[in-house]
Design a protein around this motif. Structure first.
Motif, PDB file in Angstrom:
ATOM      1  N   GLN A 126     -52.953  74.538   6.673  1.00 11.55           N
ATOM      2  CA  GLN A 126     -52.905  73.080   6.613  1.00 11.55           C
ATOM      3  C   GLN A 126     -52.839  72.483   8.012  1.00 11.55           C
ATOM      4  O   GLN A 126     -52.004  72.897   8.836  1.00 11.55           O
ATOM      5  N   VAL A 127     -53.685  71.517   8.267  1.00  7.69           N
ATOM      6  CA  VAL A 127     -53.639  70.727   9.497  1.00  7.69           C
ATOM      7  C   VAL A 127     -53.407  69.269   9.101  1.00  7.69           C
ATOM      8  O   VAL A 127     -54.168  68.716   8.308  1.00  7.69           O
ATOM      9  N   THR A 128     -52.363  68.681   9.652  1.00  7.83           N
ATOM     10  CA  THR A 128     -52.049  67.285   9.367  1.00  7.83           C
ATOM     11  C   THR A 128     -51.962  66.527  10.687  1.00  7.83           C
ATOM     12  O   THR A 128     -51.202  66.918  11.574  1.00  7.83           O
ATOM     13  N   VAL A 129     -52.749  65.463  10.792  1.00  8.36           N
ATOM     14  CA  VAL A 129     -52.772  64.657  12.008  1.00  8.36           C
ATOM     15  C   VAL A 129     -52.215  63.277  11.671  1.00  8.36           C
ATOM     16  O   VAL A 129     -52.773  62.563  10.829  1.00  8.36           O
ATOM     17  N   SER A 130     -51.114  62.936  12.320  1.00  6.47           N
ATOM     18  CA  SER A 130     -50.480  61.642  12.054  1.00  6.47           C
ATOM     19  C   SER A 130     -51.000  60.579  13.015  1.00  6.47           C
ATOM     20  O   SER A 130     -51.334  60.873  14.166  1.00  6.47           O
ATOM     21  N   SER A 131     -51.036  59.362  12.534  1.00  3.19           N
ATOM     22  CA  SER A 131     -51.565  58.264  13.370  1.00  3.19           C
ATOM     23  C   SER A 131     -50.473  57.601  14.189  1.00  3.19           C
ATOM     24  O   SER A 131     -49.292  57.875  14.012  1.00  3.19           O
TER      25      SER A 131
END
Length: 124
Positions: A119-124
């Motif tokens: 899983q890759v999660t990129v937060s803004s």
């Protein structure tokens, strides 16, 4: 039996970087064209990057060109995906894939072996 195991996913802020790794076991890794795909919630699995065994030919999806780099270390049976300048829309489960033989590929049905994903999660 060929097995692929991804690692390196996680949570990162927009603009950050991650490097994914995929270790291949049970086969002759140096012969395999390799690829990375990703799947976001509610979306189809999509092509990200691919390369042939000699690393002389690579392909990238337009959405990641210039930001992501695929590479491999045949001595370590490992393929990498360096991801820079990450964006929230890069959030997805990333899968490593291998073909038994042949030329470089970009369609998921062309690949014979798959990892479980990271899983890759990129937060803004």
């Amino acid at each position: 039996q060929v097995q692929l195991a991804e690692s390196g996913g996680g949570l990162v802020q927009a603009g950050g970087s991650l490097r994914l790794s995929c270790v291949v076991s049970g086969g002759t890794f140096s012969n395999y064209p390799m690829g990375w795909f990703r799947q976001a919630p509610g979306k189809e699995r999509e092509f990200v990057a691919a390369m042939i065994w000699s690393a002389t030919s690579t392909r990238y999806a337009d959405s990641v060109k210039g930001r992501f780099t695929i590479s491999r270390d045949n001595a370590k049976n490992t393929v990498y995906l360096q991801m820079n300048s990450l964006k929230p829309e890069d959030t997805a489960v990333y899968y490593c894939a291998a073909k038994r033989r042949g030329i470089i590929a970009t369609m998921s049905y062309e690949f014979d072996y798959w990892g479980q994903g990271t899983q890759v999660t990129v937060s803004s």
